[in-house]
Write a protein that holds these residues in place. Structure first.
Motif, PDB file in Angstrom:
ATOM      1  N   ALA A   1       0.831  -1.206   0.000  1.00 19.36           N
ATOM      2  CA  ALA A   1       0.000   0.000   0.000  1.00 19.36           C
ATOM      3  C   ALA A   1       0.871   1.264   0.000  1.00 19.36           C
ATOM      4  O   ALA A   1       0.614   2.215  -0.751  1.00 19.36           O
ATOM      5  N   LEU A   2       1.910   1.260   0.823  1.00 16.59           N
ATOM      6  CA  LEU A   2       2.769   2.444   0.897  1.00 16.59           C
ATOM      7  C   LEU A   2       3.546   2.644  -0.405  1.00 16.59           C
ATOM      8  O   LEU A   2       3.702   3.775  -0.882  1.00 16.59           O
ATOM      9  N   SER A   3       4.034   1.545  -0.975  1.00 19.29           N
ATOM     10  CA  SER A   3       4.755   1.651  -2.242  1.00 19.29           C
ATOM     11  C   SER A   3       3.823   2.147  -3.351  1.00 19.29           C
ATOM     12  O   SER A   3       4.230   2.967  -4.203  1.00 19.29           O
ATOM     13  N   ALA A   4       2.589   1.655  -3.331  1.00 17.12           N
ATOM     14  CA  ALA A   4       1.622   2.115  -4.325  1.00 17.12           C
ATOM     15  C   ALA A   4       1.339   3.605  -4.146  1.00 17.12           C
ATOM     16  O   ALA A   4       1.183   4.349  -5.126  1.00 17.12           O
ATOM     17  N   TYR A   5       1.293   4.064  -2.893  1.00 12.21           N
ATOM     18  CA  TYR A   5       1.069   5.492  -2.638  1.00 12.21           C
ATOM     19  C   TYR A   5       2.234   6.325  -3.210  1.00 12.21           C
ATOM     20  O   TYR A   5       2.024   7.338  -3.876  1.00 12.21           O
ATOM     21  N   VAL A   6       3.446   5.823  -2.955  1.00 10.20           N
ATOM     22  CA  VAL A   6       4.631   6.534  -3.466  1.00 10.20           C
ATOM     23  C   VAL A   6       4.597   6.588  -4.992  1.00 10.20           C
ATOM     24  O   VAL A   6       4.870   7.632  -5.600  1.00 10.20           O
ATOM     25  N   ALA A   7       4.245   5.446  -5.610  1.00  9.24           N
ATOM     26  CA  ALA A   7       4.201   5.411  -7.069  1.00  9.24           C
ATOM     27  C   ALA A   7       3.089   6.303  -7.611  1.00  9.24           C
ATOM     28  O   ALA A   7       3.271   7.009  -8.613  1.00  9.24           O
ATOM     29  N   ALA A   8       1.939   6.308  -6.969  1.00  5.22           N
ATOM     30  CA  ALA A   8       0.804   7.090  -7.465  1.00  5.22           C
ATOM     31  C   ALA A   8       1.042   8.583  -7.329  1.00  5.22           C
ATOM     32  O   ALA A   8       0.524   9.375  -8.134  1.00  5.22           O
ATOM     33  N   THR A   9       1.790   8.982  -6.327  1.00  3.17           N
ATOM     34  CA  THR A   9       2.049  10.416  -6.135  1.00  3.17           C
ATOM     35  C   THR A   9       3.345  10.852  -6.819  1.00  3.17           C
ATOM     36  O   THR A   9       3.890  11.910  -6.488  1.00  3.17           O
ATOM     37  N   GLY A  10       3.840  10.023  -7.720  1.00  3.39           N
ATOM     38  CA  GLY A  10       5.036  10.394  -8.473  1.00  3.39           C
ATOM     39  C   GLY A  10       6.265  10.474  -7.595  1.00  3.39           C
ATOM     40  O   GLY A  10       7.128  11.349  -7.779  1.00  3.39           O
ATOM     41  N   ALA A  11       6.360   9.613  -6.635  1.00  2.36           N
ATOM     42  CA  ALA A  11       7.496   9.555  -5.698  1.00  2.36           C
ATOM     43  C   ALA A  11       7.734  10.914  -5.049  1.00  2.36           C
ATOM     44  O   ALA A  11       8.869  11.414  -4.957  1.00  2.36           O
ATOM     45  N   GLY A  12       6.649  11.550  -4.636  1.00  2.00           N
ATOM     46  CA  GLY A  12       6.737  12.831  -3.943  1.00  2.00           C
ATOM     47  C   GLY A  12       6.665  14.028  -4.864  1.00  2.00           C
ATOM     48  O   GLY A  12       6.747  15.175  -4.397  1.00  2.00           O
ATOM     49  N   ALA A  13       6.497  13.784  -6.163  1.00  2.00           N
ATOM     50  CA  ALA A  13       6.488  14.891  -7.121  1.00  2.00           C
ATOM     51  C   ALA A  13       5.135  15.593  -7.167  1.00  2.00           C
ATOM     52  O   ALA A  13       5.044  16.735  -7.607  1.00  2.00           O
ATOM     53  N   LEU A  14       4.100  14.927  -6.738  1.00  2.00           N
ATOM     54  CA  LEU A  14       2.769  15.545  -6.756  1.00  2.00           C
ATOM     55  C   LEU A  14       2.717  16.664  -5.714  1.00  2.00           C
ATOM     56  O   LEU A  14       3.098  16.454  -4.555  1.00  2.00           O
TER      57      LEU A  14
END
Lengths: 283, 387
Positions: free
Chosen positions: A56-69
């Motif tokens: 879940a956390l990795s998916a969150y990181v991927a979905a938010t552009g690794a903090g780019a969002l």
């Protein structure tokens, strides 16, 4: 002599018909019972919970552009992703029953998910505000309200993409997501009993859908951090593989140790347990 | 080592394939218009596909490489007793070990089939090695138990198939009747009908033959003293006498009813037959242990009457149990009546008739014999001995 026999075992004259009518007790060998045992094994498996959290956390990181969002401009999407990342794993059937402090912990995790990566790059009170909002909603939405929160978050993700009718789009997508969720849960619950590994494929599909959303709407942002994205998705995939292994292990642990023949059979006298012709169990 | 006769494939649920396929298409369509994301899209799509393809290939090749090395099971067992079944599998592959192999066997007796497990796990089987799965099996129904075919299933996590190697080897185990332990007062059945305690003839008749020697008891004829054996004993007052027996004479006739009921109720009747068979078996063993010669008679099929002469020998009792293992309700009333009449007319033997009817029939009451109904069986039975 008959009278003497009656005195010796008078009850037997009434036992025989009962013995013939006795039905086989096979409840603990059904698919349903096996699924229950399997679920209890999974509920006690901390490694599965850790793997689910990592996914879940990795998916969150991927979905938010690794903090780019940007949490200031896209605060609603960041909030929605954080809420889904925290609430979705805890809605899974094998997640253990939450205690009194769990709501606080979930709120803190949700806040930290938004605050930590954003603070790393740009310190802003607005970011802390979004983090606080995520924490507050996770705290307020307890128990069954978590499902409504998930529907709201999914609706918000699509609502922001249609600026002309954001509320209509959010409501429509929310309803569709809720319907799809109910359908998916019922289908998986039905298939889960004979084929538990369907969960692995469902997890892969969930990650792929999250990636599709990100690629469709945030491609320019994601393109800036492709290596980080690959790393985050790789970690999520590895987490799914660990989940698959744990589910397989639970499947083995929960398999029946013995099997009785069905239907009941005629057996010799004095076997008052059950009338099965064959009983086989693991040595 | 025996190769599998075939591989059964069980494909993943269609809903899973549809959902995963749809997700792959969606992510491909979403990422295709963005060249900068090409590496990311390729990774996202290829990883699950590779994982599933690898797990599927390994599941199939491992199942194909499995060999059956040995099966351990007895040739006969006893109803209510258990035996251990062992299946040894070998891995004929060269590269990868077989992980999480599940094995099971199919059991069938009469019209009852058990082919749903339980699945015994072999956690890991290295290439070129063997491993054994074991089960405990309890059979409660006498007759023939067929064990086999055997199955070995491999399904790695994420695999699209469950590959099951089927080994067609089938083995037959003869299930003998259960052993009842009878009450000591079962001797009462012979009271007044036969001198069950011992022989009292003073001298052997011409037709009798020597069967053995025993210690002298008061009342024995001194002419029967076995001189050689008596001289060998250390005690000068201890004597042995010779025993003789008429080979044409039986001590006891035991007739088993195998006629089906006239009024339906076949389940109850069949249940009574099972009890009666176990009881007859125990009765023969008990009387044989007391050095009585038992003549067992029953109808095996139409116009097929079995007569076994059971001396106190293990071989005779084995023969009886083998016969009882396959007995069914195939007799008829007329033949049964003739059998009973013939046995009663035989000189010198007591007759015990084990009936399946709840009451003694009128024509049986006229005959000088003991009739045991199903209600008598539990009275004389103490318990079932499992082995």
């Amino acid at each position: 002599m008959i009278g003497w026999l009656r005195r010796v075992d008078p009850a037997f004259y009434h036992k025989e018909p009962q013995l013939l009518r006795t039905q086989a007790q096979i409840a603990r060998y059904t698919d349903e019972a096996q699924a229950e045992v399997r679920l209890s094994v999974l509920t006690a498996d901390w490694m599965l919970h850790a793997a689910t959290t990592i996914v879940a956390l990795s998916a969150y990181v991927a979905a938010t552009g690794a903090g780019a969002l940007d949490p200031r401009g896209d605060w609603l999407r960041v909030w929605a992703f954080a809420v889904i990342a925290v609430a979705a794993p805890r809605a899974l059937p094998w997640w253990p029953r939450v205690d009194r402090d769990a709501t606080w912990r979930h709120a803190l995790i949700g806040s930290a998910l938004i605050a930590i990566p954003a603070l790393w790059t740009r310190t802003d009170p607005a970011v802390l505000g979004v983090a606080s909002l995520a924490g507050a909603t996770l705290y307020v939405a307890r128990g069954r309200a978590r499902v409504a929160l998930l529907v709201l978050a999914v609706g918000a993700l699509f609502g922001v993409r249609i600026p002309a009718h954001p509320l209509f789009a959010a409501a429509l997508v929310g309803v569709l997501a809720a319907g799809a969720g109910v359908l998916g849960v019922s289908v998986i619950a039905r298939v889960w009993r004979p084929r538990p590994q369907v969960v692995t494929w469902a997890a892969f599909a969930t990650l792929l859908v999250a990636c599709a959303y990100t690629f469709a709407f945030d491609a320019p942002t994601v393109a800036l951090r492709v290596p980080f994205e690959i790393a985050a998705i790789a970690v999520a995939y590895l987490g799914v593989c660990i989940m698959a292994g744990r589910i397989r292990q639970a499947e083995l642990i929960a398999r029946p140790a013995g099997v009785l023949s069905i239907p009941q059979s005629i057996v010799p006298l004095l076997d008052r347990s059950h009338h099965h012709a064959i009983i086989c169990w693991l040595a | 080592m025996t190769r599998s006769s075939g591989i059964e494939l069980r494909i993943a649920p269609p809903i899973g394939i549809v959902v995963l396929g749809g997700s792959l298409v969606a992510v491909t369509m979403a990422g295709a218009p963005h060249p900068a994301l090409r590496a990311l899209v390729v990774f996202v799509v290829v990883f699950p596909l590779l994982w599933i393809a690898l797990a599927t290939t390994l599941s199939y090749t491992t199942a194909r490489a499995l060999r059956m090395a040995a099966i351990e099971l007895p040739s006969r067992t006893r109803a209510m007793g258990s035996f251990q079944l062992a299946l040894t599998l070998g891995h004929g592959g060269h590269a990868f070990p077989a992980i999480g192999v599940l094995t099971n066997a199919r059991f069938s007796t009469a019209d009852i089939v058990l082919d749903s497990g339980p699945w015994a796990e072999i956690p890991i089987l290295m290439a070129g090695r063997v491993a054994t799965s074991r089960w405990d099996v309890m059979v409660k129904q006498r007759g023939m138990l067929r064990v086999g075919p055997f199955r070995a299933a491999v399904e790695l996590p994420g695999s699209a198939i469950r590959a099951t190697a089927v080994f067609d080897a089938a083995h037959v185990i003869r299930v003998l009747p259960a052993v009842y332990q009878l009450q000591p007062f079962v001797d009462a059945l012979l009271a007044g009908r036969h001198l069950a305690v011992g022989r009292f003839q003073t001298l052997p008749a011409a037709i009798e033959e020597y069967v053995g020697a025993r210690e002298y008891r008061p009342g024995d004829s001194p002419k029967l003293i076995h001189r050689v054996l008596s001289l060998r004993t250390r005690d000068p007052y201890q004597f042995y006498v010779r025993e003789f027996q008429d080979p044409s004479r039986d001590d006891l006739s035991l007739v088993l009813d195998t006629a089906p009921p006239l009024d339906g109720g076949s389940a109850l009747h069949r249940y009574r037959l099972e009890k009666a068979i176990c009881f007859v078996c125990a009765l023969c063993r008990t009387f044989a242990a007391r050095r009585l010669t038992v003549r067992f008679v029953c109808q095996r099929a139409a116009r097929d009457v079995v007569t076994l002469r059971l001396r106190p020998l293990d071989a005779d009792l084995d023969r009886l149990e083998m016969e009882l293992a396959n007995l069914d309700l195939t007799g008829d009333r007329a033949t049964l009546g003739r059998i009973l009449l013939r046995e009663v007319r035989r000189h010198g033997a007591a007759v015990i008739f084990v009936s399946l009817r709840p009451r003694e029939q009128v024509e049986q009451q006229r005959l000088p014999m003991v009739t045991l109904t199903p209600d008598h069986v539990p009275v004389f039975t103490r318990e079932v001995v499992s082995q």
